[in-house]
Design a protein around this motif. Structure first.
Motif, PDB file in Angstrom:
ATOM      1  N   THR A   1       0.829  -1.205   0.000  1.00 24.53           N
ATOM      2  CA  THR A   1       0.000   0.000   0.000  1.00 24.53           C
ATOM      3  C   THR A   1       0.864   1.257   0.000  1.00 24.53           C
ATOM      4  OG1 THR A   1      -0.137  -0.249   2.409  1.00 24.53           O
ATOM      5  CG2 THR A   1      -2.013  -1.019   1.117  1.00 24.53           C
ATOM      6  N   GLU A   2       0.856   1.927  -1.132  1.00 29.67           N
ATOM      7  CA  GLU A   2       1.533   3.225  -1.208  1.00 29.67           C
ATOM      8  C   GLU A   2       0.890   4.195  -0.216  1.00 29.67           C
ATOM      9  OE1 GLU A   2       2.683   6.565  -4.591  1.00 29.67           O
ATOM     10  OE2 GLU A   2       1.320   4.931  -5.073  1.00 29.67           O
ATOM     11  N   LYS A   3      -0.451   4.120  -0.107  1.00 29.93           N
ATOM     12  CA  LYS A   3      -1.194   4.864   0.908  1.00 29.93           C
ATOM     13  C   LYS A   3      -1.640   3.835   1.941  1.00 29.93           C
ATOM     14  CE  LYS A   3      -2.900   8.124  -2.561  1.00 29.93           C
ATOM     15  NZ  LYS A   3      -4.110   8.631  -3.267  1.00 29.93           N
ATOM     16  N   PRO A   4      -0.996   3.773   3.093  1.00 32.83           N
ATOM     17  CA  PRO A   4      -1.183   2.660   4.026  1.00 32.83           C
ATOM     18  C   PRO A   4      -2.592   2.555   4.607  1.00 32.83           C
ATOM     19  CG  PRO A   4       0.815   3.897   4.537  1.00 32.83           C
ATOM     20  CD  PRO A   4       0.047   4.707   3.536  1.00 32.83           C
TER      21      PRO A   4
ATOM     22  N   GLU B   1       1.957 -16.266   6.476  1.00 30.11           N
ATOM     23  CA  GLU B   1       2.924 -15.235   6.851  1.00 30.11           C
ATOM     24  C   GLU B   1       2.512 -13.912   6.190  1.00 30.11           C
ATOM     25  OE1 GLU B   1       7.655 -14.096   6.144  1.00 30.11           O
ATOM     26  OE2 GLU B   1       6.873 -16.038   5.484  1.00 30.11           O
ATOM     27  N   VAL B   2       2.680 -12.809   6.893  1.00 29.94           N
ATOM     28  CA  VAL B   2       2.330 -11.495   6.360  1.00 29.94           C
ATOM     29  C   VAL B   2       3.573 -10.623   6.263  1.00 29.94           C
ATOM     30  CG1 VAL B   2       1.014  -9.380   6.740  1.00 29.94           C
ATOM     31  CG2 VAL B   2      -0.014 -11.590   7.279  1.00 29.94           C
ATOM     32  N   VAL B   3       3.758  -9.995   5.108  1.00 30.65           N
ATOM     33  CA  VAL B   3       4.847  -9.024   4.930  1.00 30.65           C
ATOM     34  C   VAL B   3       4.221  -7.695   4.517  1.00 30.65           C
ATOM     35  CG1 VAL B   3       6.659 -10.680   4.423  1.00 30.65           C
ATOM     36  CG2 VAL B   3       5.215  -9.857   2.569  1.00 30.65           C
ATOM     37  N   LEU B   4       4.878  -6.621   4.885  1.00 32.46           N
ATOM     38  CA  LEU B   4       4.297  -5.288   4.729  1.00 32.46           C
ATOM     39  C   LEU B   4       5.195  -4.392   3.880  1.00 32.46           C
ATOM     40  CD1 LEU B   4       1.828  -3.658   5.786  1.00 32.46           C
ATOM     41  CD2 LEU B   4       3.262  -2.943   7.700  1.00 32.46           C
ATOM     42  N   LEU B   5       4.599  -3.770   2.861  1.00 30.85           N
ATOM     43  CA  LEU B   5       5.289  -2.770   2.048  1.00 30.85           C
ATOM     44  C   LEU B   5       4.410  -1.525   2.031  1.00 30.85           C
ATOM     45  CD1 LEU B   5       7.594  -1.957   0.065  1.00 30.85           C
ATOM     46  CD2 LEU B   5       6.118  -2.803  -1.786  1.00 30.85           C
ATOM     47  N   GLU B   6       4.776  -0.520   2.816  1.00 31.54           N
ATOM     48  CA  GLU B   6       3.989   0.697   2.930  1.00 31.54           C
ATOM     49  C   GLU B   6       4.779   1.904   2.441  1.00 31.54           C
ATOM     50  OE1 GLU B   6       1.060  -0.013   6.725  1.00 31.54           O
ATOM     51  OE2 GLU B   6       3.044   0.813   7.133  1.00 31.54           O
ATOM     52  N   LYS B   7       4.043   2.872   1.894  1.00 28.77           N
ATOM     53  CA  LYS B   7       4.624   4.156   1.498  1.00 28.77           C
ATOM     54  C   LYS B   7       5.828   3.990   0.568  1.00 28.77           C
ATOM     55  CE  LYS B   7       3.189   6.559   5.730  1.00 28.77           C
ATOM     56  NZ  LYS B   7       3.610   7.374   6.887  1.00 28.77           N
ATOM     57  N   TYR B   8       5.776   2.987  -0.283  1.00 26.03           N
ATOM     58  CA  TYR B   8       6.892   2.802  -1.206  1.00 26.03           C
ATOM     59  C   TYR B   8       6.877   3.913  -2.255  1.00 26.03           C
ATOM     60  CZ  TYR B   8       3.320   0.470  -4.092  1.00 26.03           C
ATOM     61  OH  TYR B   8       2.189   0.172  -4.824  1.00 26.03           O
ATOM     62  N   THR B   9       8.048   4.241  -2.738  1.00 25.85           N
ATOM     63  CA  THR B   9       8.191   5.391  -3.643  1.00 25.85           C
ATOM     64  C   THR B   9       8.627   5.024  -5.049  1.00 25.85           C
ATOM     65  OG1 THR B   9      10.446   5.748  -2.853  1.00 25.85           O
ATOM     66  CG2 THR B   9       8.688   6.965  -1.733  1.00 25.85           C
ATOM     67  N   SER B  10       8.892   3.749  -5.300  1.00 26.66           N
ATOM     68  CA  SER B  10       9.303   3.336  -6.647  1.00 26.66           C
ATOM     69  C   SER B  10       8.700   1.983  -6.985  1.00 26.66           C
ATOM     70  CB  SER B  10      10.824   3.244  -6.747  1.00 26.66           C
ATOM     71  OG  SER B  10      11.314   2.137  -6.008  1.00 26.66           O
ATOM     72  N   LYS B  11       8.499   1.759  -8.270  1.00 22.17           N
ATOM     73  CA  LYS B  11       7.957   0.477  -8.710  1.00 22.17           C
ATOM     74  C   LYS B  11       8.936  -0.649  -8.426  1.00 22.17           C
ATOM     75  CE  LYS B  11       5.431  -1.624 -12.538  1.00 22.17           C
ATOM     76  NZ  LYS B  11       4.966  -1.456 -13.926  1.00 22.17           N
ATOM     77  N   ALA B  12      10.229  -0.333  -8.437  1.00 23.76           N
ATOM     78  CA  ALA B  12      11.254  -1.348  -8.168  1.00 23.76           C
ATOM     79  C   ALA B  12      11.060  -1.982  -6.796  1.00 23.76           C
ATOM     80  CB  ALA B  12      12.638  -0.726  -8.266  1.00 23.76           C
TER      81      ALA B  12
ATOM     82  N   LEU C   1       8.207  -4.458  -7.175  1.00 24.35           N
ATOM     83  CA  LEU C   1       8.635  -5.633  -7.940  1.00 24.35           C
ATOM     84  C   LEU C   1       9.486  -6.566  -7.089  1.00 24.35           C
ATOM     85  CD1 LEU C   1       9.491  -3.997 -11.393  1.00 24.35           C
ATOM     86  CD2 LEU C   1       7.423  -5.267 -10.757  1.00 24.35           C
ATOM     87  N   ALA C   2      10.337  -6.004  -6.257  1.00 27.98           N
ATOM     88  CA  ALA C   2      11.166  -6.828  -5.373  1.00 27.98           C
ATOM     89  C   ALA C   2      10.316  -7.526  -4.322  1.00 27.98           C
ATOM     90  CB  ALA C   2      12.241  -5.970  -4.710  1.00 27.98           C
ATOM     91  N   ALA C   3       9.318  -6.814  -3.815  1.00 24.82           N
ATOM     92  CA  ALA C   3       8.495  -7.355  -2.726  1.00 24.82           C
ATOM     93  C   ALA C   3       7.597  -8.500  -3.179  1.00 24.82           C
ATOM     94  CB  ALA C   3       7.651  -6.235  -2.121  1.00 24.82           C
ATOM     95  N   VAL C   4       7.183  -8.513  -4.453  1.00 18.46           N
ATOM     96  CA  VAL C   4       6.239  -9.534  -4.922  1.00 18.46           C
ATOM     97  C   VAL C   4       6.924 -10.823  -5.363  1.00 18.46           C
ATOM     98  CG1 VAL C   4       4.616  -7.749  -5.688  1.00 18.46           C
ATOM     99  CG2 VAL C   4       6.200  -8.762  -7.350  1.00 18.46           C
ATOM    100  N   ALA C   5       8.236 -10.842  -5.369  1.00 15.28           N
ATOM    101  CA  ALA C   5       8.980 -11.950  -5.973  1.00 15.28           C
ATOM    102  C   ALA C   5       8.614 -13.317  -5.415  1.00 15.28           C
ATOM    103  CB  ALA C   5      10.482 -11.706  -5.821  1.00 15.28           C
ATOM    104  N   ASP C   6       8.334 -13.416  -4.116  1.00 14.37           N
ATOM    105  CA  ASP C   6       8.094 -14.733  -3.511  1.00 14.37           C
ATOM    106  C   ASP C   6       6.781 -14.812  -2.742  1.00 14.37           C
ATOM    107  OD1 ASP C   6       8.798 -13.048  -1.466  1.00 14.37           O
ATOM    108  OD2 ASP C   6      10.120 -14.487  -0.455  1.00 14.37           O
TER     109      ASP C   6
END
Length: 307
Positions: free
Chosen positions: A8-11, A30-41, A44-49
């Motif tokens: 979530t870019e906007k958490p 298992e839960v992993v969190l990606l918040e307020k990210y600023t780049s598509k890269a 892309l890294a977070a979705v790999a697995d």
């Protein structure tokens, strides 16, 4: 172990994140969190697995699907889903869902709030008008439209709706009068509130002809999608018809022109905020988590959007 990414870019609100996490952990995920990210890269890294992704307005396109080799399901926490490439999802054997109805009351209350703000002249101390007795037209009668109808009826408004996918009998049961065509809805209602998705058929469909047919002193409200409006045509007809007003929570590309040309007859919130309540934020997030668990554990595809 199934890995669920909250991207979530906007958490979400912290309480929503906790609720999502609790639901997933109870299912053994298992839960992993990606918040307020600023780049598509970063995305892309977070979705790999990961096996599942929960998003809000985040863009999930072919590049994301290519990077997510183990992905099984994406759930958009909210009703609109044009930020997800459904064709690419299907090509990658990924199920896409939304959470219809979870934001509906929040959006409906915003519609009524903007209408009250408008008809009472922005609460500037001058004499305005009342909503009671006005004819309200709903363009689509899904979860949000039903909630707008419920609140409007409480204010004594006459409610009409056009929706080719909803039987007239269902509208009648809700005390709403069925309208046969979109053109009839616009021509016959003092206020039209739009709740249609952005599709190839609806994009740019609301313009001069429909808005220009509205009765004197009519109001158009858009809490649906920016893309459904032909913004150039809308501005032109609002300039010609100085009795018409337009209220939205989706700022048009020609916002500054509208402000300069229309003054108080036009209002836009700074950003899309129909679902921006703590209750809707929590409801949509928890629903997304439950749908992921239901799909992974039981194969439940009730809210599947792609085929």
């Amino acid at each position: 172990m199934t890995k669920v990414l909250i991207a979530t870019e906007k958490p979400f609100a912290p309480v929503a994140v906790k609720g999502i996490t609790d639901i997933c952990k109870e299912a053994g995920f298992e839960v992993v969190l990606l918040e307020k990210y600023t780049s598509k890269a970063e995305l892309l890294a977070a979705v790999a697995d990961v096996h599942a992704i929960i998003i809000r307005s985040d863009i999930i396109d072919a590049e994301v699907f290519d990077a997510a080799k183990q992905l099984k399901i994406v759930v958009r926490a909210g009703a609109g889903y044009d930020n997800v490439d459904l064709t690419s999802a299907t090509a990658h054997n990924v199920v896409v869902m939304n959470t219809p109805g979870q934001n509906a009351n929040a959006v409906a209350e915003l519609v009524i709030g903007m209408l009250l703000f408008g008809v009472r002249n922005r609460f500037n101390g001058t004499s305005g008008s009342e909503l009671m007795g006005k004819r309200l037209g709903l363009l689509a009668f899904g979860a949000t439209g039903r909630n707008v109808a419920r609140i409007a009826q409480g204010l004594g408004m006459e409610v009409y709706a056009f929706d080719p996918f909803t039987p007239a009998e269902a509208m009648a049961q809700a005390g709403v009068k069925h309208v046969a065509t979109q053109a009839e809805l616009f021509a016959g209602c003092d206020i039209v509130s739009m709740h249609i998705p952005a599709t190839p058929e609806t994009k740019g469909s609301i313009g001069r002809a429909l808005v220009g047919s509205m009765p004197k002193k009519a109001i158009l409200v858009n809490t649906a999608r920016k893309e459904i409006i032909n913004e150039a045509e809308l501005l032109d007809i609002l300039k010609e018809r100085e009795d018409l007003r337009y209220f939205t929570d989706i700022m048009p590309a020609n916002h500054e022109e509208m402000v300069a040309a229309l003054g108080d007859r036009y209002f836009s919130t700074p950003k899309k905020m129909g679902a921006q309540t703590s209750e809707a934020n929590i409801n949509a997030g928890l629903a997304a988590a439950r749908q992921i668990v239901g799909y992974i554990k039981e194969g439940n595809e009730r809210f599947r959007l792609n085929k």
